[in-house]
Motif scaffolding. Structure first.
Motif, PDB file in Angstrom:
ATOM      1  N   THR A  85       0.846  -1.191   0.000  1.00 43.03           N
ATOM      2  CA  THR A  85       0.000   0.000   0.000  1.00 43.03           C
ATOM      3  C   THR A  85       0.882   1.242   0.000  1.00 43.03           C
ATOM      4  O   THR A  85       1.834   1.344   0.783  1.00 43.03           O
ATOM      5  CB  THR A  85      -0.920   0.019   1.234  1.00 43.03           C
ATOM      6  N   ILE A  86       0.563   2.201  -0.860  1.00 47.85           N
ATOM      7  CA  ILE A  86       1.339   3.442  -0.951  1.00 47.85           C
ATOM      8  C   ILE A  86       0.882   4.396   0.146  1.00 47.85           C
ATOM      9  O   ILE A  86      -0.300   4.776   0.201  1.00 47.85           O
ATOM     10  CB  ILE A  86       1.169   4.105  -2.335  1.00 47.85           C
ATOM     11  N   ILE A  87       1.815   4.795   1.014  1.00 48.64           N
ATOM     12  CA  ILE A  87       1.481   5.714   2.095  1.00 48.64           C
ATOM     13  C   ILE A  87       2.105   7.097   1.895  1.00 48.64           C
ATOM     14  O   ILE A  87       1.832   8.016   2.668  1.00 48.64           O
ATOM     15  CB  ILE A  87       1.928   5.152   3.459  1.00 48.64           C
ATOM     16  N   GLY A  88       2.946   7.243   0.879  1.00 52.76           N
ATOM     17  CA  GLY A  88       3.578   8.540   0.673  1.00 52.76           C
ATOM     18  C   GLY A  88       4.226   8.647  -0.694  1.00 52.76           C
ATOM     19  O   GLY A  88       4.556   7.645  -1.333  1.00 52.76           O
ATOM     20  N   VAL A  89       4.394   9.893  -1.149  1.00 54.60           N
ATOM     21  CA  VAL A  89       5.076  10.198  -2.405  1.00 54.60           C
ATOM     22  C   VAL A  89       6.220  11.148  -2.084  1.00 54.60           C
ATOM     23  O   VAL A  89       6.015  12.192  -1.448  1.00 54.60           O
ATOM     24  CB  VAL A  89       4.127  10.832  -3.433  1.00 54.60           C
ATOM     25  N   VAL A  90       7.438  10.790  -2.491  1.00 57.24           N
ATOM     26  CA  VAL A  90       8.617  11.620  -2.218  1.00 57.24           C
ATOM     27  C   VAL A  90       9.064  12.305  -3.495  1.00 57.24           C
ATOM     28  O   VAL A  90       8.762  11.863  -4.604  1.00 57.24           O
ATOM     29  CB  VAL A  90       9.765  10.780  -1.625  1.00 57.24           C
ATOM     30  N   GLU A  91       9.802  13.405  -3.329  1.00 58.16           N
ATOM     31  CA  GLU A  91      10.287  14.142  -4.483  1.00 58.16           C
ATOM     32  C   GLU A  91      11.302  13.303  -5.256  1.00 58.16           C
ATOM     33  O   GLU A  91      11.956  12.415  -4.698  1.00 58.16           O
ATOM     34  CB  GLU A  91      10.923  15.455  -4.039  1.00 58.16           C
ATOM     35  N   ASN A  92      11.418  13.593  -6.528  1.00 62.01           N
ATOM     36  CA  ASN A  92      12.351  12.863  -7.375  1.00 62.01           C
ATOM     37  C   ASN A  92      13.785  13.182  -6.995  1.00 62.01           C
ATOM     38  O   ASN A  92      14.109  14.306  -6.601  1.00 62.01           O
ATOM     39  CB  ASN A  92      12.140  13.230  -8.843  1.00 62.01           C
ATOM     40  N   ARG A  93      14.608  12.191  -7.121  1.00 58.70           N
ATOM     41  CA  ARG A  93      16.052  12.402  -6.950  1.00 58.70           C
ATOM     42  C   ARG A  93      16.652  12.589  -8.323  1.00 58.70           C
ATOM     43  O   ARG A  93      16.513  11.734  -9.190  1.00 58.70           O
ATOM     44  CB  ARG A  93      16.703  11.210  -6.245  1.00 58.70           C
ATOM     45  N   ARG A  94      17.332  13.723  -8.513  1.00 56.66           N
ATOM     46  CA  ARG A  94      17.928  14.010  -9.813  1.00 56.66           C
ATOM     47  C   ARG A  94      19.054  13.024 -10.062  1.00 56.66           C
ATOM     48  O   ARG A  94      19.960  12.875  -9.264  1.00 56.66           O
ATOM     49  CB  ARG A  94      18.478  15.439  -9.834  1.00 56.66           C
ATOM     50  N   ILE A  95      18.983  12.310 -11.190  1.00 60.81           N
ATOM     51  CA  ILE A  95      19.974  11.281 -11.503  1.00 60.81           C
ATOM     52  C   ILE A  95      20.964  11.762 -12.548  1.00 60.81           C
ATOM     53  O   ILE A  95      22.163  11.588 -12.414  1.00 60.81           O
ATOM     54  CB  ILE A  95      19.280   9.994 -11.983  1.00 60.81           C
ATOM     55  N   ASP A  96      20.475  12.395 -13.598  1.00 58.90           N
ATOM     56  CA  ASP A  96      21.346  12.805 -14.695  1.00 58.90           C
ATOM     57  C   ASP A  96      21.000  14.230 -15.074  1.00 58.90           C
ATOM     58  O   ASP A  96      19.843  14.544 -15.352  1.00 58.90           O
ATOM     59  CB  ASP A  96      21.147  11.873 -15.907  1.00 58.90           C
ATOM     60  N   ALA A  97      22.007  15.105 -15.093  1.00 55.86           N
ATOM     61  CA  ALA A  97      21.757  16.510 -15.397  1.00 55.86           C
ATOM     62  C   ALA A  97      21.357  16.727 -16.839  1.00 55.86           C
ATOM     63  O   ALA A  97      20.908  17.793 -17.213  1.00 55.86           O
ATOM     64  CB  ALA A  97      23.012  17.332 -15.087  1.00 55.86           C
ATOM     65  N   ALA A  98      21.527  15.720 -17.697  1.00 52.79           N
ATOM     66  CA  ALA A  98      21.242  15.908 -19.119  1.00 52.79           C
ATOM     67  C   ALA A  98      20.029  15.113 -19.577  1.00 52.79           C
ATOM     68  O   ALA A  98      19.930  14.696 -20.712  1.00 52.79           O
ATOM     69  CB  ALA A  98      22.468  15.508 -19.935  1.00 52.79           C
ATOM     70  N   THR A  99      19.069  14.885 -18.677  1.00 52.71           N
ATOM     71  CA  THR A  99      17.909  14.073 -19.037  1.00 52.71           C
ATOM     72  C   THR A  99      16.696  14.928 -19.387  1.00 52.71           C
ATOM     73  O   THR A  99      15.582  14.631 -19.000  1.00 52.71           O
ATOM     74  CB  THR A  99      17.544  13.121 -17.877  1.00 52.71           C
ATOM     75  N   GLU A 100      16.920  16.034 -20.083  1.00 49.48           N
ATOM     76  CA  GLU A 100      15.854  16.876 -20.612  1.00 49.48           C
ATOM     77  C   GLU A 100      14.861  17.302 -19.532  1.00 49.48           C
ATOM     78  O   GLU A 100      13.672  17.444 -19.770  1.00 49.48           O
ATOM     79  CB  GLU A 100      15.110  16.158 -21.745  1.00 49.48           C
ATOM     80  N   GLY A 101      15.360  17.498 -18.322  1.00 50.12           N
ATOM     81  CA  GLY A 101      14.516  18.013 -17.252  1.00 50.12           C
ATOM     82  C   GLY A 101      13.621  16.986 -16.597  1.00 50.12           C
ATOM     83  O   GLY A 101      12.864  17.308 -15.698  1.00 50.12           O
ATOM     84  N   VAL A 102      13.645  15.737 -17.039  1.00 49.35           N
ATOM     85  CA  VAL A 102      12.788  14.697 -16.463  1.00 49.35           C
ATOM     86  C   VAL A 102      13.681  13.646 -15.805  1.00 49.35           C
ATOM     87  O   VAL A 102      14.540  13.068 -16.451  1.00 49.35           O
ATOM     88  CB  VAL A 102      11.913  14.034 -17.537  1.00 49.35           C
ATOM     89  N   THR A 103      13.488  13.430 -14.539  1.00 52.44           N
ATOM     90  CA  THR A 103      14.302  12.454 -13.844  1.00 52.44           C
ATOM     91  C   THR A 103      13.804  11.045 -14.124  1.00 52.44           C
ATOM     92  O   THR A 103      12.621  10.823 -14.368  1.00 52.44           O
ATOM     93  CB  THR A 103      14.284  12.709 -12.330  1.00 52.44           C
ATOM     94  N   ALA A 104      14.708  10.094 -14.107  1.00 53.98           N
ATOM     95  CA  ALA A 104      14.342   8.692 -14.298  1.00 53.98           C
ATOM     96  C   ALA A 104      14.211   7.980 -12.959  1.00 53.98           C
ATOM     97  O   ALA A 104      14.296   6.755 -12.895  1.00 53.98           O
ATOM     98  CB  ALA A 104      15.392   8.005 -15.172  1.00 53.98           C
ATOM     99  N   ASP A 105      14.011   8.733 -11.895  1.00 55.15           N
ATOM    100  CA  ASP A 105      13.949   8.156 -10.556  1.00 55.15           C
ATOM    101  C   ASP A 105      12.713   7.276 -10.406  1.00 55.15           C
ATOM    102  O   ASP A 105      11.581   7.728 -10.559  1.00 55.15           O
ATOM    103  CB  ASP A 105      13.918   9.287  -9.526  1.00 55.15           C
ATOM    104  N   THR A 106      12.928   6.008 -10.106  1.00 55.77           N
ATOM    105  CA  THR A 106      11.818   5.073  -9.873  1.00 55.77           C
ATOM    106  C   THR A 106      11.982   4.410  -8.505  1.00 55.77           C
ATOM    107  O   THR A 106      11.773   3.214  -8.354  1.00 55.77           O
ATOM    108  CB  THR A 106      11.770   3.996 -10.972  1.00 55.77           C
ATOM    109  N   SER A 107      12.353   5.191  -7.514  1.00 57.49           N
ATOM    110  CA  SER A 107      12.604   4.660  -6.181  1.00 57.49           C
ATOM    111  C   SER A 107      11.323   4.188  -5.507  1.00 57.49           C
ATOM    112  O   SER A 107      10.259   4.801  -5.629  1.00 57.49           O
ATOM    113  CB  SER A 107      13.265   5.722  -5.297  1.00 57.49           C
ATOM    114  N   VAL A 108      11.451   3.078  -4.777  1.00 57.99           N
ATOM    115  CA  VAL A 108      10.378   2.569  -3.922  1.00 57.99           C
ATOM    116  C   VAL A 108      10.978   2.384  -2.539  1.00 57.99           C
ATOM    117  O   VAL A 108      11.859   1.546  -2.335  1.00 57.99           O
ATOM    118  CB  VAL A 108       9.815   1.230  -4.442  1.00 57.99           C
ATOM    119  N   LEU A 109      10.534   3.187  -1.579  1.00 55.35           N
ATOM    120  CA  LEU A 109      11.054   3.142  -0.218  1.00 55.35           C
ATOM    121  C   LEU A 109      10.105   2.351   0.663  1.00 55.35           C
ATOM    122  O   LEU A 109       8.905   2.638   0.701  1.00 55.35           O
ATOM    123  CB  LEU A 109      11.228   4.570   0.330  1.00 55.35           C
ATOM    124  N   MET A 110      10.635   1.383   1.378  1.00 53.99           N
ATOM    125  CA  MET A 110       9.810   0.528   2.230  1.00 53.99           C
ATOM    126  C   MET A 110      10.582   0.169   3.491  1.00 53.99           C
ATOM    127  O   MET A 110      11.811   0.383   3.558  1.00 53.99           O
ATOM    128  CB  MET A 110       9.433  -0.758   1.476  1.00 53.99           C
TER     129      MET A 110
END
Length: 408
Positions: A189-214
């Motif tokens: 069950t999803i209890i929260g949404v966290v901000e994206n972690r910037r992975i690559d400075a050259a990714t056209e402004g969209v992060t590829a962060d797919t983190s799942v914290l549990m």
């Protein structure tokens, strides 16, 4: 008769041979533009990384599982099983017996991405197991929902927080809070949404962060029992960091019967210091490259000014014969070189700033153009013009007017 040296006279001298002046200025324009563009890229990248470090607590010691160096092949560590690295018992021993540590947190990372799906939508997620302090120590803010609780960790609850990017993929325009997902075929069950972690400075402004914290207990019990453990320690004061690092090393080795512990220790303060030193080295390298480019342009300018003095020998002789002092001749030639350099430098500064802006817009590369850098480069072009024009100007002031008037 004394011919006063004026800016308009210098401008006429430069424009007397426009093609030659443009070619001699081109080297300086390219040199200045390259300096501005490189410094903007370097400063922008440094500012972005420093912003990431600023959000992290530098008073941290990170212990990661690491196989003995003797087992490495070609500088690459071999895979480790769960029993070879840090143990939860190490976590509890440090938490219980070492008074110099204000807090101890555990982080468990699953090897490789795992499938996360809901309502027919699938995505790969990077699973990270944390305790109640883990989200805070990671430096990421919770956008919506709540963080992990002590009961979640104690009971290995089937709850998770996901990155904003992953929430957008899985739930589109629907609120992810309270949503149900299957992580490696296990319901959460999803209890929260966290901000994206910037992975690559050259990714056209969209992060590829797919983190799942549990909860780390959920990750170890339900999904990946052999995942390696990382411990994050926070000393009571920053000054205690080196002491804590040594004492924890001794403690873990004692727990292994004096055998060298299979982990590597690092701290964010040391990483910040190392990055700062590397950044300064890179800045010096960029400055050196730009200086070489400008020096080449300056040599070309000096050569052009010498040719100009040779071609204007009769003119210079006439001026000296009519009463112009050697200082006036020297000042006139010197001002021409400075004016040419200053105009070239201004064009180069504008071109370099434009290049940096284009790179930012097209590739989302971080750039930061400081006004002080622009003024410094312009001031440098003035000195370059003075240095390049000094010898031709001095040579012109020392010409014999009689020989000048006889020259062809």
């Amino acid at each position: 008769m004394y011919w006063p040296f004026t800016i308009s006279e210098a401008a006429r001298g430069v424009l007397r041979t426009p093609v030659r002046s443009a070619l001699s200025a081109l080297g300086i324009v390219v040199g200045v533009a390259s300096v501005i563009a490189m410094l903007s890229l370097g400063k922008g990248a440094r500012a972005q990384v420093e912003a990431v470090f600023a959000r992290l607590d530098s008073n941290q010691l990170i212990l990661s599982a690491m196989p003995p160096r003797k087992d490495w092949r070609y500088g690459i560590p071999p895979p480790m099983s769960r029993g070879d690295g840090l143990q939860l018992s190490d976590y509890r021993a440090i938490e219980t017996h070492f008074a110099g540590v204000a807090s101890v947190s555990v982080e468990v990372g699953a090897s490789g991405p795992r499938e996360v799906k809901t309502m027919g939508v699938r995505s790969d997620g990077q699973l990270i197991g944390l305790d109640i302090l883990g989200v805070e120590l990671s430096g990421r803010k919770i956008i919506r929902g709540s963080t992990l609780s002590a009961d979640d960790v104690r009971n290995a609850a089937s709850v998770a927080l996901i990155s904003e990017h992953l929430a957008q993929i899985l739930f589109k325009d629907t609120d992810a809070l309270g949503g149900r997902v299957a992580i490696a075929e296990t319901p959460f069950t999803i209890i929260g949404v966290v901000e994206n972690r910037r992975i690559d400075a050259a990714t056209e402004g969209v992060t590829a962060d797919t983190s799942v914290l549990m909860p780390y207990t959920s990750l170890l019990r339900r999904i990946s029992p052999l995942s390696p453990i990382t411990l994050i320690l926070k000393p009571r004061t920053p000054e205690m960091l080196p002491v804590v690092q040594q004492v924890v090393t001794d403690l873990l080795e004692q727990r292994r019967g004096k055998r060298r512990a299979e982990f590597m220790s690092s701290n964010i303060a040391a990483a910040v210091s190392a990055y700062g030193e590397g950044s300064r080295t890179m800045s010096r390298l960029l400055a050196a490259v730009g200086t070489i480019a400008l020096a080449v342009g300056g040599i070309g300018l000096a050569n052009i000014m010498l040719v100009s003095v040779t071609e204007r020998t009769r003119e210079i002789g006439v001026r000296i014969a009519l009463g112009t002092r050697p200082l006036g001749v020297q000042s006139q030639i010197l001002l021409e070189a400075i004016a040419l350099c200053l105009v070239s430098g201004t064009i180069g500064v504008l071109l370099g700033a434009a290049i940096a802006a284009v790179l930012t817009r097209l590739y989302d590369w971080p750039t930061l153009t400081a006004v002080s850098a622009l003024l410094g480069v312009l001031l440098g072009t003035v000195f370059l013009g003075a240095a390049s024009g000094w010898y031709p100007a001095r040579r012109a002031s020392q010409l014999d007017p009689v020989r000048c008037l006889r020259a062809d």
